[in-house]
Design a protein around this motif. Structure first.
Motif, PDB file in Angstrom:
ATOM      1  N   VAL A   7       4.961  -0.638  -1.583  1.00 56.12           N
ATOM      2  CA  VAL A   7       3.797   0.001  -2.210  1.00 56.12           C
ATOM      3  C   VAL A   7       3.190   1.049  -1.280  1.00 56.12           C
ATOM      4  N   VAL A   8       2.903   2.227  -1.836  1.00 52.40           N
ATOM      5  CA  VAL A   8       2.094   3.219  -1.116  1.00 52.40           C
ATOM      6  C   VAL A   8       0.673   3.121  -1.670  1.00 52.40           C
ATOM      7  N   VAL A   9      -0.297   2.976  -0.764  1.00 49.35           N
ATOM      8  CA  VAL A   9      -1.706   2.961  -1.163  1.00 49.35           C
ATOM      9  C   VAL A   9      -2.302   4.282  -0.694  1.00 49.35           C
ATOM     10  N   ILE A  10      -2.906   5.028  -1.618  1.00 51.85           N
ATOM     11  CA  ILE A  10      -3.515   6.320  -1.260  1.00 51.85           C
ATOM     12  C   ILE A  10      -4.993   6.086  -0.968  1.00 51.85           C
ATOM     13  N   GLY A  11      -5.403   6.266   0.283  1.00 51.99           N
ATOM     14  CA  GLY A  11      -6.813   6.133   0.654  1.00 51.99           C
ATOM     15  C   GLY A  11      -7.112   4.827   1.377  1.00 51.99           C
ATOM     16  N   ALA A  12      -7.877   4.929   2.467  1.00 46.80           N
ATOM     17  CA  ALA A  12      -8.199   3.749   3.279  1.00 46.80           C
ATOM     18  C   ALA A  12      -9.677   3.385   3.202  1.00 46.80           C
ATOM     19  N   GLY A  13     -10.320   3.667   2.056  1.00 46.66           N
ATOM     20  CA  GLY A  13     -11.687   3.191   1.818  1.00 46.66           C
ATOM     21  C   GLY A  13     -11.629   1.701   1.479  1.00 46.66           C
ATOM     22  N   PRO A  14     -12.755   1.117   1.042  1.00 48.49           N
ATOM     23  CA  PRO A  14     -12.760  -0.324   0.735  1.00 48.49           C
ATOM     24  C   PRO A  14     -11.736  -0.727  -0.324  1.00 48.49           C
ATOM     25  N   ALA A  15     -11.551   0.099  -1.345  1.00 47.90           N
ATOM     26  CA  ALA A  15     -10.569  -0.252  -2.388  1.00 47.90           C
ATOM     27  C   ALA A  15      -9.168  -0.314  -1.787  1.00 47.90           C
ATOM     28  N   GLY A  16      -8.819   0.692  -0.991  1.00 46.54           N
ATOM     29  CA  GLY A  16      -7.481   0.745  -0.397  1.00 46.54           C
ATOM     30  C   GLY A  16      -7.255  -0.374   0.602  1.00 46.54           C
ATOM     31  N   SER A  17      -8.256  -0.677   1.408  1.00 52.84           N
ATOM     32  CA  SER A  17      -8.107  -1.744   2.411  1.00 52.84           C
ATOM     33  C   SER A  17      -7.916  -3.102   1.750  1.00 52.84           C
ATOM     34  N   VAL A  18      -8.773  -3.393   0.784  1.00 57.34           N
ATOM     35  CA  VAL A  18      -8.696  -4.702   0.132  1.00 57.34           C
ATOM     36  C   VAL A  18      -7.384  -4.833  -0.654  1.00 57.34           C
ATOM     37  N   ALA A  19      -6.993  -3.766  -1.346  1.00 60.54           N
ATOM     38  CA  ALA A  19      -5.727  -3.797  -2.087  1.00 60.54           C
ATOM     39  C   ALA A  19      -4.569  -4.050  -1.120  1.00 60.54           C
ATOM     40  N   SER A  20      -4.559  -3.344   0.006  1.00 59.96           N
ATOM     41  CA  SER A  20      -3.459  -3.482   0.968  1.00 59.96           C
ATOM     42  C   SER A  20      -3.418  -4.891   1.545  1.00 59.96           C
ATOM     43  N   SER A  21      -4.581  -5.444   1.850  1.00 58.37           N
ATOM     44  CA  SER A  21      -4.647  -6.789   2.401  1.00 58.37           C
ATOM     45  C   SER A  21      -4.052  -7.801   1.420  1.00 58.37           C
ATOM     46  N   LYS A  22      -4.406  -7.654   0.157  1.00 65.44           N
ATOM     47  CA  LYS A  22      -3.886  -8.573  -0.862  1.00 65.44           C
ATOM     48  C   LYS A  22      -2.352  -8.413  -0.999  1.00 65.44           C
ATOM     49  N   LEU A  23      -1.872  -7.176  -0.963  1.00 70.74           N
ATOM     50  CA  LEU A  23      -0.420  -6.936  -1.090  1.00 70.74           C
ATOM     51  C   LEU A  23       0.335  -7.557   0.094  1.00 70.74           C
ATOM     52  N   ILE A  24      -0.229  -7.399   1.291  1.00 71.56           N
ATOM     53  CA  ILE A  24       0.392  -7.972   2.493  1.00 71.56           C
ATOM     54  C   ILE A  24       0.458  -9.497   2.354  1.00 71.56           C
ATOM     55  N   LYS A  25      -0.653 -10.052   1.880  1.00 71.59           N
ATOM     56  CA  LYS A  25      -0.727 -11.507   1.700  1.00 71.59           C
ATOM     57  C   LYS A  25       0.359 -11.995   0.734  1.00 71.59           C
ATOM     58  N   GLU A  26       0.720 -11.126  -0.216  1.00 67.82           N
ATOM     59  CA  GLU A  26       1.741 -11.475  -1.209  1.00 67.82           C
ATOM     60  C   GLU A  26       3.144 -11.142  -0.701  1.00 67.82           C
ATOM     61  N   GLY A  27       3.245 -10.744   0.569  1.00 68.06           N
ATOM     62  CA  GLY A  27       4.565 -10.541   1.179  1.00 68.06           C
ATOM     63  C   GLY A  27       5.186  -9.173   0.962  1.00 68.06           C
ATOM     64  N   LEU A  28       4.380  -8.173   0.578  1.00 71.34           N
ATOM     65  CA  LEU A  28       4.945  -6.846   0.297  1.00 71.34           C
ATOM     66  C   LEU A  28       4.784  -5.905   1.485  1.00 71.34           C
ATOM     67  N   LYS A  29       5.673  -4.918   1.539  1.00 69.45           N
ATOM     68  CA  LYS A  29       5.623  -3.922   2.610  1.00 69.45           C
ATOM     69  C   LYS A  29       4.752  -2.751   2.133  1.00 69.45           C
ATOM     70  N   VAL A  30       3.700  -2.469   2.896  1.00 70.98           N
ATOM     71  CA  VAL A  30       2.670  -1.524   2.423  1.00 70.98           C
ATOM     72  C   VAL A  30       2.508  -0.356   3.392  1.00 70.98           C
ATOM     73  N   LEU A  31       2.430   0.841   2.839  1.00 71.86           N
ATOM     74  CA  LEU A  31       2.076   2.028   3.640  1.00 71.86           C
ATOM     75  C   LEU A  31       0.785   2.601   3.074  1.00 71.86           C
ATOM     76  N   VAL A  32      -0.251   2.722   3.931  1.00 73.48           N
ATOM     77  CA  VAL A  32      -1.515   3.340   3.506  1.00 73.48           C
ATOM     78  C   VAL A  32      -1.526   4.773   4.032  1.00 73.48           C
ATOM     79  N   LEU A  33      -1.734   5.729   3.144  1.00 70.33           N
ATOM     80  CA  LEU A  33      -1.837   7.135   3.551  1.00 70.33           C
ATOM     81  C   LEU A  33      -3.284   7.572   3.393  1.00 70.33           C
ATOM     82  N   GLU A  34      -3.909   7.985   4.483  1.00 72.51           N
ATOM     83  CA  GLU A  34      -5.334   8.357   4.475  1.00 72.51           C
ATOM     84  C   GLU A  34      -5.475   9.788   4.985  1.00 72.51           C
ATOM     85  N   LYS A  35      -6.136  10.586   4.170  1.00 72.60           N
ATOM     86  CA  LYS A  35      -6.277  12.021   4.467  1.00 72.60           C
ATOM     87  C   LYS A  35      -7.058  12.297   5.759  1.00 72.60           C
ATOM     88  N   MET A  36      -8.093  11.494   6.009  1.00 76.56           N
ATOM     89  CA  MET A  36      -9.013  11.775   7.120  1.00 76.56           C
ATOM     90  C   MET A  36      -8.622  11.021   8.383  1.00 76.56           C
TER      91      MET A  36
END
Ligand code: FAD
Length: 406
Positions: A7-36
């Motif tokens: 999964v690619v998550v676009i943005g590292a605000g609260p929505a992106g962080s929480v989504a990524s944390s949940k995906l990691i917990k479910e065993g998925l490989k996650v890349l977060v791309l943050e513009k800033m």
């Protein structure tokens, strides 16, 4: 070589962080791309207690607590000399009795750093410039800090780009909202004259016949966030000439009792307008939207971060389910669910500007049970259908306002 992740998550605000944390917990490989580059400023500093449920479940709370943010235990509303207090410990839903007032630069940075520790790969200064989705593989293109272009292949894309609204703009999903164009002028100020009680609450004062309001959000370092929200023309007037009218209102506003008269500004007033926007769909083949990328209506009840966190969590749980081979009904299990929560807040936002919510808030006829049920909405528990002020929000708010006026 083209990078491949689940999964690619676009943005590292609260929505992106929480989504990524949940995906990691479910065993998925996650890349977060943050513009800033983080930490970065963003407005939206008063959380709601319901956000704590998700932060706690994902083990993100210790990192937040370590920053010793200002504890928030309630909300105070004022209008024409009347005052109405909601204390989160007196609420109907079985929920958290407190949360925090946060400087978002620190809060968002702490969350994404913790999610990185949990196993997500995070790239800052990585601006997503193109996304191609299909039933099988998604292709995300981004520009890194050196201006180099990269391509990532993934099985799913989560858009948590907030005000960036990457996929809504790319896929032409945006639709206007029915509310009039509004905006806000805000700054951080010295707040050493506050009382201990001032420190525990967000203060909201309505003025100009309910078309405008002023917020005061105290931080633990002795500063505060103060802003005026109102019709676009009015806030532009407040912002003009170096924020002259804004500064005057902040210094002289009757309800603030001189708390900010002559105090130091940490930065000059900033303006944000036309932030309210919606989308025609929140998911599609290979992608889902969460957080502000879906819809943002109005900041009056500080719902933005809590909705960002809850939608990020809910969407990520479904992405994991689908990628683990289970069937997902995105319409029923995400779109309808999300809309239910947003619609509850919408009712309260509209009723606030119409003045009907004020009729309820400031009435002595409202009994304790009703206050507790409304308090749970203000605490963010907008999916608790045992609460009549959630389940029947659209009819009940107007009916109760009508009764108290009689
Ligand atoms: P964001 O926090 O905006 O994060 C999105 C991230 O995506 C950003 O870091 C951005 O840099 C990144 N991004 C954007 N484009 C790209 C791209 N192309 N590629 C890669 N990354 C990208 N909410 C509250 O809860 N409490 C409040 O008191 C409150 N007050 C508010 C006051 C005002 C005046 C306004 C306008 C809003 C307020 N909000 C408040 C709402 C709050 O600001 C948002 O709801 C919240 O920030 C949404 O979080 P998010 O994670 O969806 O997006």
């Amino acid at each position: 070589m083209t990078k491949e992740v689940d999964v690619v998550v676009i943005g590292a605000g609260p929505a992106g962080s929480v989504a990524s944390s949940k995906l990691i917990k479910e065993g998925l490989k996650v890349l977060v791309l943050e513009k800033m580059q983080f930490p970065r400023f963003v407005i939206g500093e008063s959380l709601l207690p319901h956000s704590m449920d998700y932060l706690d479940e994902l083990n993100l709370l210790p990192a937040v607590e370590a920053l010793k943010f200002q504890v928030k235990t309630g909300a105070c509303f004022f209008h024409d000399g009347e005052r109405c207090d909601f204390l989160f410990e007196n609420q109907f839903s079985d929920g958290w009795s407190y949360t925090f007032q946060v400087k978002r630069a620190d809060f968002d940075h702490a969350l994404i750093k913790e999610v990185e520790k949990q196993g997500a790969e995070v790239e800052f200064q990585a601006e997503v410039t193109d996304v191609k989705t299909s039933a099988a593989t998604q292709v995300v293109t981004y520009r890194d800090a050196n201006g180099d272009i990269h391509e990532v292949h993934c099985r799913f894309v989560m858009d948590a780009s907030g005000y960036g609204r990457v996929l809504p703009q790319m896929f032409n999903l945006e639709v206007p909202v029915a509310t009039p164009p509004r905006g806000a002028v805000f700054a951080h100020l010295d707040d050493t004259r506050r009382t201990p009680e001032d420190g525990r609450n967000i203060f909201v004062h309505a003025f100009n016949d309910n078309t405008a309001w002023i917020w005061s959000i105290p931080f633990s370092d002795g500063t505060a966030s103060v802003g005026i929200v109102g019709d676009k023309d009015f806030v532009e007037e407040c912002y003009a000439d170096g924020g002259k009218l804004f500064k005057q209102k902040v210094a002289e506003f009757p309800g603030l009792n001189g708390r900010y008269d002559g105090v130091e500004f940490m930065f000059e007033p900033r303006l944000i307008v036309n932030y309210a926007v919606s989308v025609k769909q929140v998911y599609g083949e290979g992608y889902v939207l969460c957080g502000n990328s879906t819809e943002f209506l109005d900041p009056i009840f500080s719902s933005g971060v809590t909705l960002a966190i809850s939608s990020g969590y809910k969407a990520a749980a479904l992405v994991a389910k689908q990628l683990n081979g289970e069937q997902v009904d995105w319409e029923k299990d995400y779109s309808v669910v999300l809309k239910k929560g947003i619609d509850v807040f919408r009712t309260y936002v509209l009723a606030w500007y119409e003045g009907t919510l004020g009729d309820i808030f400031f009435s002595e006829k409202i009994d304790e049970t009703i206050r507790q049920q409304i308090c749970s909405v203000l605490a963010g528990y907008v999916w608790d259908e045992t609460n009549p002020f959630v389940k029947k929000h659209s009819t009940l708010v107007n009916a109760v306002a009508h009764i108290v006026k009689m």
